[in-house]
Enzyme design. Structure first.
Site, PDB file in Angstrom:
ATOM      1  N   GLY A 175       0.689  -1.245  -0.018  1.00 54.42           N
ATOM      2  CA  GLY A 175       0.061   0.056  -0.029  1.00 54.42           C
ATOM      3  C   GLY A 175       0.761   1.123   0.089  1.00 54.42           C
TER       4      GLY A 175
ATOM      5  N   VAL B  42       0.847   4.700   5.156  1.00 51.86           N
ATOM      6  CA  VAL B  42       0.197   3.693   5.889  1.00 51.86           C
ATOM      7  C   VAL B  42       1.168   2.851   6.074  1.00 51.86           C
ATOM      8  CG1 VAL B  42      -1.386   1.833   6.054  1.00 51.86           C
ATOM      9  CG2 VAL B  42      -2.099   3.765   5.002  1.00 51.86           C
ATOM     10  N   GLY B  43       2.257   2.524   5.259  1.00 56.49           N
ATOM     11  CA  GLY B  43       3.096   1.696   5.715  1.00 56.49           C
ATOM     12  C   GLY B  43       4.111   1.773   6.690  1.00 56.49           C
TER      13      GLY B  43
ATOM     14  N   GLU C 111       5.817  -3.308   0.739  1.00 54.59           N
ATOM     15  CA  GLU C 111       5.716  -3.073  -0.511  1.00 54.59           C
ATOM     16  C   GLU C 111       4.901  -1.775  -0.923  1.00 54.59           C
ATOM     17  OE1 GLU C 111       7.537  -4.672  -2.510  1.00 54.59           O
ATOM     18  OE2 GLU C 111       7.906  -6.455  -1.579  1.00 54.59           O
TER      19      GLU C 111
ATOM     20  N   CYS D 242       1.921   0.898  -8.573  1.00 56.31           N
ATOM     21  CA  CYS D 242       3.241   1.531  -7.673  1.00 56.31           C
ATOM     22  C   CYS D 242       4.431   1.674  -8.650  1.00 56.31           C
ATOM     23  CB  CYS D 242       3.509   0.467  -6.486  1.00 56.31           C
ATOM     24  SG  CYS D 242       3.752  -0.962  -6.774  1.00 56.31           S
TER      25      CYS D 242
END
Length: 485
Positions: free
Chosen positions: A231, A235-236, A253, A287
């Protein structure tokens, strides 16, 4: 019955259950706004139920042996083959992918499942030498136990499979939390595939929920030892920080801001085709997508003319139409944000060589050039069909521009001299870089992941073995040891 009604439930310990939360997640078709399903969310109680079921099921699964695990995964591959058309239709409807995108996603998910079948029989350890006479070192690779998987909306079936299949193959149990925009294709669809394949109850659980309901419980729970998240970097960072506070391993990732670089000796027509694909696959909601197209000034006029013509010819519309190349972005929030981003860039001095319209969730392609130096747009991820053309003078400047971003996920360079391209790729701070190809690539056997804010850890092939197993050193002393006291 459609997948959306059949699979609009929680899947815990081999049972399809209704969540006990007080509100529903509504699953919409991003193209026409059709309500696909309403799913009552799970609560922290269901989180605990899922993890405890996984914990109970994992040890017998690991003890069952590699050949037993392989049999289940082989049947899962057969199940996907039998459901292929229904899966494709679900991907088109739930996330707005075109038919070509859906077929690509399913095909690659099958390849990852095939590799996991091979990984199930992976040698379980090694025998490192020792300087001590008569000492035998055994280094075992053992399952980590329970793996938590948090997926994205863009390639939900594929990305979930990239973690779920090898984790199961290596003897782990898994709990999946799909993205709210793809609860079926990123979550309960996988549960159906493995249920139909005969996976024992409890080994794969799917929770459809929201942090507003469960907070950090999905990560903080004491059972999972590895968290695989795909994501945004925003948020990661939160996922990584919470997991680290509980001494859990993470595979992150995250976002990207990839560049496709066209050197002065490139095959221009091929570079144009690669750039169009790299930027506009699945509406640019990838991404690895090439946000930035860097072109040597010596060929900039030719490349720009051909690139803008190709982009202007892309058809935007119904993803079910085989002529459509650009379907809807995932929701109205994203559509509005992209429109505002283009308006802001033009207001700051950028020139729109192609200026697409926004109609509902349909965002037509835009090509911008002439962005002022230091524009924030050049360093951030653009998750939509907006391409930035950036001229450069010589390789050194190109490398500087490529690296002038917090991200380092993927990229590509085009040149007729392959080894020149390899030298360029090795200079860039990026987890992946491709010579004379697209920026969007994923192969089952090759380590996948990014540098800098694009993530931590790697997936695929041998990297997946490292991600979902732990090493245990057992030594055996043959004969009597001599101790110093």
């Amino acid at each position: 019955m459609s997948f959306f009604h059949e699979l609009a439930h929680q899947y815990i310990d081999g049972e399809w259950r209704t969540g006990t939360g007080s509100w529903d997640i509504i699953d919409f078709n991003p193209y026409n706004g059709e309500k696909l399903a309403a799913i009552t969310i799970s609560t922290a109680r269901e989180v605990d139920d899922a993890y405890r079921a996984a914990e109970r099921a994992q040890r017998p699964w690991a003890a069952a042996g590699a050949f037993r695990r392989r049999e289940v995964l082989e049947r899962a591959l057969d199940v996907i083959g039998g459901l292929r058309e229904r899966i494709a239709e679900a991907i088109i409807d739930e996330v707005g992918g075109t038919r070509a995108k859906a077929e690509y996603e399913i095909g690659l998910a099958e390849e990852f499942l095939r590799d996991a079948i091979h990984r199930a029989l992976h040698p379980p350890g090694s025998l490192p030498s020792s300087p001590v006479d008569g000492k035998e070192n055994r280094l075992y690779r053992l399952p980590v136990g329970v793996v938590a998987v948090i997926g994205p909306f863009n390639f939900p079936f594929l990305v979930a499979m990239k973690s779920v299949a090898p984790a199961l193959a290596l003897g782990n149990a898994v709990v999946v939390k799909p993205n709210q925009n793809a609860p079926i294709t990123g979550g309960t669809l996988l549960a159906k595939v493995f249920e139909d394949a005969g996976l024992p109850a409890g080994l794969l659980n799917v929770l459809i929920t929201d942090v507003a309901e469960i907070g950090d419980a999905f990560i903080e729970h004491p059972v999972p030892r590895v968290v695989s998240f795909t994501g945004t970097d925003r948020v990661g960072r939160r996922v990584g920080a919470v997991a680290a506070g509980h001494f859990k391993r993470t595979i992150l990732e995250l976002s990207g801001n990839s560049a496709l670089v066209v050197l002065e000796d490139a095959d221009v027509d091929h570079a144009v085709a690669a750039a169009v694909f790299s930027r506009f696959l699945y509406q640019g909601q990838v991404c690895m997508a090439a946000n930035r197209i860097l072109v040597d000034r010596r060929i900039e006029p030719e490349f720009t003319a051909k690139f803008t013509a190709a982009v202007a010819a892309l058809r935007t519309g119904d993803p079910r139409d085989p002529e459509t190349r650009i379907g809807p972005v995932i929701n109205a929030f994203h559509a509005d944000a992209l429109t505002a981003l283009v308006d802001q860039a033009v207001a700051e001095g950028a020139t729109a060589l192609v200026r697409g319209r926004t109609r509902g969730n349909l965002v037509e392609p835009t090509v911008l050039t002439g962005l002022p130096a230091g524009s924030p747009l050049l360093s951030q991820e653009i998750f939509g069909p907006v391409a930035l053309l950036v001229p450069f003078d010589g390789e050194d400047e190109a490398v500087r521009i490529v690296d002038d971003t917090p991200y380092g996920l993927s990229g590509a360079v085009h040149t007729r001299d392959v080894e020149r391209g390899v030298r360029f790729a090795r200079r860039v701070r990026s987890g992946m870089f491709h010579v004379n190809g697209s920026t969007v690539q994923d192969d089952p056997l090759v380590a996948f992941g990014g540098e800098k804010a694009s993530g931590l850890g790697r997936l695929n092939g041998e990297a997946a073995v490292g991600a979902f197993t732990t090493r245990r050193w057992v030594s055996v002393q043959h004969g009597r040891s001599a101790f110093p006291f």
